[in-house]
Design an enzyme around this catalytic site. Structure first.
Site, PDB file in Angstrom:
ATOM      1  N   ARG A 269       0.843  -1.198   0.000  1.00 27.52           N
ATOM      2  CA  ARG A 269       0.000   0.000   0.000  1.00 27.52           C
ATOM      3  C   ARG A 269       0.875   1.244   0.000  1.00 27.52           C
ATOM      4  NH1 ARG A 269      -4.913  -1.698   4.232  1.00 27.52           N
ATOM      5  NH2 ARG A 269      -5.296  -3.743   3.288  1.00 27.52           N
ATOM      6  N   ARG A 284       2.318   1.219  10.298  1.00 23.33           N
ATOM      7  CA  ARG A 284       1.875   1.671   8.983  1.00 23.33           C
ATOM      8  C   ARG A 284       3.035   1.534   7.993  1.00 23.33           C
ATOM      9  NH1 ARG A 284      -2.741   4.244   8.045  1.00 23.33           N
ATOM     10  NH2 ARG A 284      -2.923   4.731  10.252  1.00 23.33           N
ATOM     11  N   GLU A 356      -6.303  -0.886  15.544  1.00 21.10           N
ATOM     12  CA  GLU A 356      -6.928  -1.855  14.636  1.00 21.10           C
ATOM     13  C   GLU A 356      -5.963  -2.979  14.256  1.00 21.10           C
ATOM     14  OE1 GLU A 356      -8.237  -2.250   9.984  1.00 21.10           O
ATOM     15  OE2 GLU A 356      -8.109  -0.231  10.847  1.00 21.10           O
ATOM     16  N   SER A 359     -10.241  -6.046  10.257  1.00 15.44           N
ATOM     17  CA  SER A 359     -11.470  -5.405   9.827  1.00 15.44           C
ATOM     18  C   SER A 359     -12.273  -6.427   9.039  1.00 15.44           C
ATOM     19  CB  SER A 359     -11.155  -4.185   8.947  1.00 15.44           C
ATOM     20  OG  SER A 359     -12.315  -3.429   8.687  1.00 15.44           O
ATOM     21  N   ARG A 397       1.009  -6.350  12.739  1.00 17.93           N
ATOM     22  CA  ARG A 397       0.417  -5.704  13.922  1.00 17.93           C
ATOM     23  C   ARG A 397       0.252  -6.703  15.064  1.00 17.93           C
ATOM     24  NH1 ARG A 397      -3.644  -0.735  12.368  1.00 17.93           N
ATOM     25  NH2 ARG A 397      -2.233   0.255  10.854  1.00 17.93           N
TER      26      ARG A 397
END
Length: 431
Positions: A269, A284, A356, A359, A397
């Site tokens: 990403r 991130r 988070e 999801s 994460r």
């Protein structure tokens, strides 16, 4: 993609539901639809009139010729009708392309009952599990803990630039163990079929799951081949893309549903628009790993499947002993393709907050309509499937959460019991 027939039947209701996303550009884009649809109706009506007139003239020409009468004027009118019909057909093609392009820019509609709000402040906490550990010392963050164990940000930056990381030694083994553990639980206990997918996909595949055309800036992409025969391809931002599209342009048997797929893959990403956010550590990154869950289900089962998938993600956190909470996202915080979403947020001691880690979303028929994926009912009718996706979990994460929650005062890391078989029985990771 939204159902164009829903727009035609109840345009105002669609606008009202889009407005709950609190992103005015979507409603502004949709404002062009009534004009397109109005012209389409006019062209369709005129086309039907012309076809009826042409049929009538064809009969008149036949009768005139049968009587030996001059039919040249009638034949000239038929020729003119043919020209107008072709012009109408060409314009209809243009209108259909314009409406299709418009629909590709619009997000899914939030389900009834989704909390209405503009951003994460309106998200609703559903439940919590576990109690954050009380430390007898000041807990360090994962970057400081991981560096002696092989978490190497400098080498990652030297090789690829910022937001890339090099793992070696104990922390690399822990990363691999987490992915293997997640896959084993999802396949052996939850019934998913393990897959290995391409990491580079074609443009139409990303259009199918909704990353394109709206979010090209979030993707890494390449042109393969020479200038004259170049092919535009993209690195996947999640294996949801390849797993979900594995059933594109298919008509499945109803008995084949649900289709449950999982894969461990890197995700790429660009993190466009995230400058200054989470610049330290693994939270991130431009490249990270994830174990993804995808379900292709009967429309009547998609809500139950969503709750099931949330539970499948929770199982991983519970087995690892990591405190977390489940949050339902509000209308303005959901992803582009989602009709309903739950996030799982894991406790990070160094940040003293939840972040988070998974999801899980029900996309209903939104992606299926783009992919043209259907199933045949017992009555022989083809209907769109519903698609769902969720992280089971984000590996990097989870690594962060294990390092921070299981740290010892000397900087060593206790290995959660569930992971020890994957690390040869190792109980403590040390530099």
């Amino acid at each position: 993609m939204l159902d164009i027939n829903l727009l035609r039947r109840d345009f105002d209701a669609v606008v009202a539901r889009l407005e709950t996303r609190h992103k005015p550009q979507f409603v502004q884009e949709l404002a062009a639809f009534p004009a397109y649809e109005g012209e389409r109706k006019q062209l369709q009506t005129r086309t039907e009139e012309l076809q009826a007139r042409r049929n009538s003239l064809s009969k008149a020409i036949g009768m005139a010729k049968g009587k030996g009468e001059d039919a040249s004027s009638l034949m000239a009118e038929v020729a003119g009708i043919a020209d107008e019909l072709k012009a109408s057909a060409d314009r209809l093609d243009v209108l259909q392309a314009q409406m299709n392009a418009l629909l590709m820019q619009l997000p899914n509609l939030p389900q009834a009952g989704v909390p209405v709000g503009a951003d994460e402040a309106a998200n609703v906490e559903v439940r919590r599990w576990g109690t954050p550990r009380a430390f007898s010392f000041a807990p360090k963050d994962h970057a400081d803990l991981g560096e002696p164990l092989g978490l190497d940000f400098d080498t990652g930056a030297k090789l690829s630039g910022s937001r890339f990381t090099f793992l070696r030694g104990p922390v690399a083994r822990l990363h691999r163990a987490l992915a293997a553990f997640m896959l084993d639980v999802q396949t052996q206990e939850h019934g998913y079929t393990e897959c290995y997918t391409p990491y580079i996909v074609n443009r139409e595949v990303l259009e199918g799951t909704g990353q394109l055309p709206k979010f090209k800036e979030d993707m890494f992409w390449v042109l393969r081949g020479g200038d004259e025969e170049s092919v535009e391809q993209y690195l996947i931002s999640t294996s949801e893309i390849s797993l979900t599209n594995s059933v594109r342009e298919q008509v499945l048997k109803e008995s084949e549903l649900p289709v449950k797929l999982t894969a461990h893959s890197p995700c790429f990403r660009s993190e466009a628009g995230s400058a200054g956010r989470d610049t330290r550590g693994l939270i991130r990154q431009h490249q990270f790993d994830k174990v993804e869950m995808v379900q292709i289900v009967h429309p009547e089962q998609s809500e139950a499947a969503l709750q099931e998938m949330v539970g499948h993600a929770e199982t991983i956190l519970q087995r690892l002993g990591l405190p977390y909470r489940v949050v339902q996202l509000c209308s303005g915080d959901m992803g582009f393709t989602a009709a309903k979403t739950y996030d799982l947020e894991v406790w990070l001691p160094a940040q003293n907050t939840f972040r988070e880690i998974s999801s899980c979303s029900n996309c209903e028929a939104f992606q299926a309509r783009r992919m043209q994926t259907r199933f045949k009912t017992a009555q022989g009718k083809n209907e769109l499937v519903h698609t769902l996706n969720g992280s089971g979990l984000a590996v990097g994460r989870t690594l962060v959460a294990v390092l921070e929650n299981y740290q010892q005062e000397d900087g060593s890391i206790q290995v959660p019991e569930a992971l020890r078989p994957y690390l040869g029985g190792t109980e403590v990771l040390k530099a």
